[in-house]
Design an enzyme around this catalytic site. Structure first.
Site, PDB file in Angstrom:
ATOM      1  N   THR A  49       0.824  -1.204   0.000  1.00  0.00           N
ATOM      2  CA  THR A  49       0.000   0.000   0.000  1.00  0.00           C
ATOM      3  C   THR A  49       0.859   1.256   0.000  1.00  0.00           C
ATOM      4  OG1 THR A  49      -1.648  -1.255   1.257  1.00  0.00           O
ATOM      5  CG2 THR A  49      -1.949   1.129   1.157  1.00  0.00           C
ATOM      6  N   TYR A 136       4.418 -12.611   5.141  1.00  0.00           N
ATOM      7  CA  TYR A 136       3.273 -12.079   4.404  1.00  0.00           C
ATOM      8  C   TYR A 136       3.025 -12.928   3.158  1.00  0.00           C
ATOM      9  CZ  TYR A 136       0.584  -8.528   1.748  1.00  0.00           C
ATOM     10  OH  TYR A 136      -0.366  -7.860   1.019  1.00  0.00           O
ATOM     11  N   LYS A 164       0.777 -12.758   7.980  1.00  0.00           N
ATOM     12  CA  LYS A 164      -0.266 -11.939   7.356  1.00  0.00           C
ATOM     13  C   LYS A 164      -0.872 -12.739   6.214  1.00  0.00           C
ATOM     14  CE  LYS A 164      -1.132  -7.644   4.811  1.00  0.00           C
ATOM     15  NZ  LYS A 164      -0.536  -6.428   4.197  1.00  0.00           N
ATOM     16  N   ILE A 207      -3.881  -6.239   9.167  1.00  0.00           N
ATOM     17  CA  ILE A 207      -3.091  -5.180   8.541  1.00  0.00           C
ATOM     18  C   ILE A 207      -3.965  -4.681   7.409  1.00  0.00           C
ATOM     19  CG2 ILE A 207      -0.985  -4.626   7.283  1.00  0.00           C
ATOM     20  CD1 ILE A 207       0.440  -6.754   8.936  1.00  0.00           C
TER      21      ILE A 207
END
Length: 306
Positions: A49, A136, A164, A207
Site C-alpha cells: 500500500t 506475508y 499476514k 493489517i
C-alpha cells in the site's frame, strides 16, 4: 528482541507524493499522527500500500524514520521484503537501525521459489535481524503460495512471530491457525473483507487498507470480535463492506489514495506505472464515503472496549 502484541488494527499506510513524485513527508507525518489518535494498535509503512516497489532504498528508510518520529507510543512495523534475500536483509537491517519495532516481509515474488526456498529465505532474515517478523502471504501478487506446512515450520522460529494472510483461502488460513495455536504466533488478516471471518476462527487482527479511511470503525469491529461480541462486530463488518470492496476495484493503493484525497487526508498522486482511479469507479467511491459520513459514530467507536 522487542516485545510487540500483534492483536488489533495495523493500517497499511500510504506513501503520499507531491505532484512531481517526491515524497510528501509533512502529509506522511500528519497521517501517522491521525491514525495514532484514532486508536490503532500499530502502523505499517512501506508495504504494498505504501508503494514500496517504487521507492529507492534510501527513500524507504526515510519513510520509516519519518513515521517513527511522528508518533508517540504506537509501534511501527516496517515493510522490508524483497524477492532478493540479500536485498531484504539489507532493508531489514536498515529498518531495525532506524528504530522499527517489527518487520513485515512479503514472500519473494516473480521468481516463485519452492517451499524450501521460502523456509531458507525467512530463516536467513530471522537469524540475522533480532526483531519480531511477520511472514506475508499474498499469492495474487507474488505468484506463489506459502503452504500451511511451511507456515507452521516458520512459526517455530523465535523471531517469526506472525503471519499476514491474504490468500483468500479460509481453509488454508484456518489450518495455519490450528497448527500454530501452541506457539506464540499471531495470524493477521491482509484482506479487509476476510478480517471478521478470520477473527471468528482465531485470527488476532488485521493489517488493513480500509483502516486508513475508517480507523475508528475498523478498531471497533476488531475490538468487538476479540472481546467476543460478534453481533456488534458483524454489524460493523456489514457497515464497512462497501468500503472494503471499493478499496480493491482497481489495484491497491489506487482506490485508497483517491479516498484519502476525498476525505482530505492527502494527495492521490501515485508513482508510475500506477495511474489514478478511473472515472467509472470514482463516482461509486464518493457515494460509499458519503454514506459512511452520514452517521457520526466516531465517539461510540472510540469508546468501544478493545
Amino acid at each position: 528482541m522487542t516485545a510487540i502484541d500483534f492483536h488489533g488494527v495495523f493500517p497499511a499506510m500510504c506513501t503520499p507524493f507531491h505532484q512531481d513524485g517526491s515524497i510528501d513527508f509533512e502529509t506522511l507525518r500528519d497521517d501517522a499522527q491521525r491514525l495514532e489518535s484514532a486508536g490503532v494498535d500499530g502502523l505499517v509503512p512501506v508495504g504494498s500500500t505504501g508503494e514500496s516497489a517504487t521507492l529507492s532504498h534510501d527513500e524507504h528508510i526515510e519513510v520509516v524514520e519519518a513515521v517513527i518520529d511522528a508518533v508517540d507510543d504506537v509501534p511501527v512495523i516496517a515493510g522490508s521484503g524483497s524477492n532478493n534475500t540479500k536485498e531484504a536483509l539489507e532493508l531489514s537491517r536498515r529498518s531495525a537501525e532506524a528504530g522499527a519495532d517489527a518487520l513485515l516481509l512479503i514472500s519473494p515474488y516473480y521468481n516463485k521459489p519452492e517451499q524450501q526456498g521460502f523456509i531458507d529465505h525467512y530463516t536467513t532474515l530471522a537469524d540475522a535481524v533480532d526483531l519480531p517478523q511477520i511472514v506475508y502471504n499474498v499469492p495474487s501478487r507474488t505468484g506463489q503460495n506459502i503452504e500451511p506446512d511451511t507456515a507452521a515450520e516458520l512459526a517455530s522460529h523465535p523471531n517469526i512471530r506472525a503471519y499476514k494472510a491474504a490468500s483468500g483461502d479460509m481453509n488454508q488460513i484456518s489450518e495455519i491457525i490450528e497448527r500454530t495455536r501452541d506457539e506464540d504466533f499471531a495470524v493477521l488478516s491482509g484482506d479487509d473483507g476476510m478480517t471478521l471471518p478470520m477473527l471468528s476462527v482465531g485470527g488476532t487482527g488485521c493489517i488493513s487498507v480500509s483502516a486508513n479511511i475508517e480507523p475508528e470503525r475498523t478498531c471497533a469491529m476488531v475490538g468487538a470480535a476479540l472481546s467476543g461480541d460478534f453481533e456488534r462486530a458483524q454489524a460493523i463488518h456489514h457497515e464497512l463492506g462497501p468500503l472494503f470492496r471499493a478499496m480493491f476495484v482497481e489495484t491497491n493503493p489506487i482506490p485508497v489514495k483517491e479516498a484519502m484525497r476525498i476525505r482530505g487526508y492527502g494527495p492521490a498522486h501515485l508513482r508510475s506505472p500506477l495511474t489514478r482511479l478511473s472515472d467509472e469507479h470514482l463516482d461509486h467511491l464518493r457515494d460509499v464515503l458519503a454514506t459512511l459520513e452520514t452517521e457520526d459514530l466516531e465517539d461510540e467507536y472510540a469508546e468501544a472496549e478493545r
